[in-house]
Design a protein around this motif. Structure first.
Motif, mmCIF file in Angstrom:
data_model
loop_
_atom_site.group_PDB
_atom_site.id
_atom_site.type_symbol
_atom_site.label_atom_id
_atom_site.label_comp_id
_atom_site.label_asym_id
_atom_site.label_seq_id
_atom_site.Cartn_x
_atom_site.Cartn_y
_atom_site.Cartn_z
ATOM 1 N N VAL A 109 65.660 69.444 24.128
ATOM 2 C CA VAL A 109 64.956 68.200 23.817
ATOM 3 C C VAL A 109 63.811 68.024 24.808
ATOM 4 O O VAL A 109 64.027 68.033 26.027
ATOM 5 N N MET A 110 62.615 67.869 24.294
ATOM 6 C CA MET A 110 61.461 67.588 25.157
ATOM 7 C C MET A 110 61.336 66.081 25.325
ATOM 8 O O MET A 110 61.199 65.358 24.338
ATOM 9 N N ILE A 143 63.022 58.885 25.793
ATOM 10 C CA ILE A 143 63.671 59.950 26.542
ATOM 11 C C ILE A 143 62.807 60.294 27.755
ATOM 12 O O ILE A 143 61.605 60.540 27.630
ATOM 13 N N VAL A 144 63.446 60.312 28.926
ATOM 14 C CA VAL A 144 62.739 60.546 30.190
ATOM 15 C C VAL A 144 63.439 61.676 30.948
ATOM 16 O O VAL A 144 64.668 61.783 30.925
ATOM 17 N N GLY A 145 62.654 62.508 31.622
ATOM 18 C CA GLY A 145 63.231 63.543 32.474
ATOM 19 C C GLY A 145 62.656 64.906 32.195
ATOM 20 O O GLY A 145 61.466 65.060 31.929
ATOM 21 N N ASP A 146 63.523 65.916 32.220
ATOM 22 C CA ASP A 146 63.141 67.306 32.014
ATOM 23 C C ASP A 146 63.715 67.804 30.687
ATOM 24 O O ASP A 146 64.633 67.196 30.133
ATOM 25 N N ARG A 147 63.180 68.921 30.189
ATOM 26 C CA ARG A 147 63.686 69.498 28.940
ATOM 27 C C ARG A 147 65.175 69.826 29.084
ATOM 28 O O ARG A 147 65.614 70.360 30.110
ATOM 29 N N SER A 148 65.959 69.508 28.047
ATOM 30 C CA SER A 148 67.401 69.741 28.094
ATOM 31 C C SER A 148 67.723 71.229 27.918
ATOM 32 O O SER A 148 66.837 72.059 27.675
ATOM 33 N N ALA A 177 76.620 68.060 23.326
ATOM 34 C CA ALA A 177 76.694 66.710 22.780
ATOM 35 C C ALA A 177 75.685 65.760 23.414
ATOM 36 O O ALA A 177 75.136 64.883 22.740
ATOM 37 N N SER A 178 75.415 65.920 24.705
ATOM 38 C CA SER A 178 74.500 64.990 25.368
ATOM 39 C C SER A 178 73.068 65.170 24.879
ATOM 40 O O SER A 178 72.331 64.191 24.699
ATOM 41 N N GLU A 179 72.636 66.423 24.658
ATOM 42 C CA GLU A 179 71.264 66.617 24.190
ATOM 43 C C GLU A 179 71.132 66.312 22.696
ATOM 44 O O GLU A 179 70.077 65.874 22.243
ATOM 45 N N ILE A 180 72.195 66.499 21.930
ATOM 46 C CA ILE A 180 72.165 66.074 20.531
ATOM 47 C C ILE A 180 72.029 64.564 20.461
ATOM 48 O O ILE A 180 71.245 64.022 19.670
ATOM 49 N N ASN A 190 64.885 70.974 12.407
ATOM 50 C CA ASN A 190 64.731 71.892 13.531
ATOM 51 C C ASN A 190 66.029 72.056 14.309
ATOM 52 O O ASN A 190 66.884 71.160 14.323
ATOM 53 N N ARG A 191 66.167 73.209 14.976
ATOM 54 C CA ARG A 191 67.323 73.506 15.808
ATOM 55 C C ARG A 191 67.007 73.178 17.266
ATOM 56 O O ARG A 191 65.856 73.234 17.688
ATOM 57 N N LEU A 192 68.058 72.866 18.013
ATOM 58 C CA LEU A 192 67.918 72.643 19.446
ATOM 59 C C LEU A 192 68.312 73.866 20.263
ATOM 60 O O LEU A 192 67.956 73.965 21.442
#
Length: 242
Positions: free
Chosen positions: A198-199, A149-154, A133-136, A191-193
């Motif tokens: 998430v980049m 969006i900041v940080g690393d790939r989910s 849910a968080s990356e969606i 597209n699918r995750l």
């Protein structure tokens, strides 16, 4: 940084900032207010039935120009709570994507949940521990141009699974079970995750030295985007202050 006026202002904000734990679950949410302009919201899970806690934080967020929502290491949770959270940041319906089950597919829509959605600047933090849910949520905000969006790939773990319990034996019974995938999500861009994640718009990956020293360069970058100058050491101190 000692001679930088913005840094001195931040230092005073950090002295006054008091992290508050909202509602029944201290692990669920922590909000740190930096003066009257920025609120940092650490959300470690998406728990079913916590709409009241979300409302409580959003009341404070609406008074500010910027929100940093920290979803790092948030493993996800309830779909209903995710939809409720998304609805706090839009004044219209948002198509999240399509839920594909084994025998059917259906459009996934989130409706606005308040007459006063927060429409200010929003930065969302994710990392490899942000799943489901968080990356969606992060990808929806990214696709809609609603947040940076900041940080690393989910994590890339969004397939829905269901647990089936079983048992073996007679007299002395051995319980066991199996998780079976029952649904996948295709985002609104087609597209699918799953296994992709998430980049971030701004990639910030802590080094081993950062982790050893307790620095948080990702949160520091998010604060910079929100207009607050802070060192990675100061950023990490936000969640440690009582």
């Amino acid at each position: 940084m000692g001679s930088n006026p913005a840094s001195r202002t931040l230092a005073s904000l950090l002295r006054r900032a008091a992290p508050t734990l909202s509602g029944r679950r201290a692990v669920f949410v922590r909000a740190v207010e930096l003066g009257d302009s920025v609120l940092v919201w650490k959300m470690s899970s998406v728990v079913y039935g916590d709409d009241a806690e979300i409302d409580d934080v959003l009341k404070r967020v609406r008074k500010r120009r910027a929100l940093i929502l920290d979803l790092r290491n948030n493993g996800g949770g309830a779909v209903a709570t995710e939809e409720y959270l998304i609805g706090q940041f839009f004044d219209h319906e948002v198509e999240l994507g399509t839920v594909r089950e084994r025998s059917a597919s259906k459009r996934w829509i989130a409706k606005p949940r308040t007459r006063e959605p927060f429409l200010g600047l929003m930065v969302v933090l994710v990392n490899s521990g942000s799943a489901s849910a968080s990356e969606i949520f992060a990808r929806v905000m990214q696709l809609e141009g609603r947040a940076i969006i900041v940080g690393d790939r989910s994590a890339g773990k969004v397939v829905t699974s269901r647990y089936w319990p079983h048992q073996a034996g007679y007299g002395r019974v051995l319980p066991y079970g199996a998780y079976i995938s029952v649904a996948d999500v295709v985002m609104s861009d087609g597209n699918r995750l799953e296994k992709v994640g998430v980049m971030p718009d701004t990639l910030v990956v802590p080094t081993g030295a950062d982790l050893a020293a307790g620095r948080d360069p990702a949160l520091a970058r998010a604060l910079f985007i929100a207009g607050v100058i802070v060192s990675p050491e100061q950023a990490a101190a936000l969640y440690r202050r009582r």
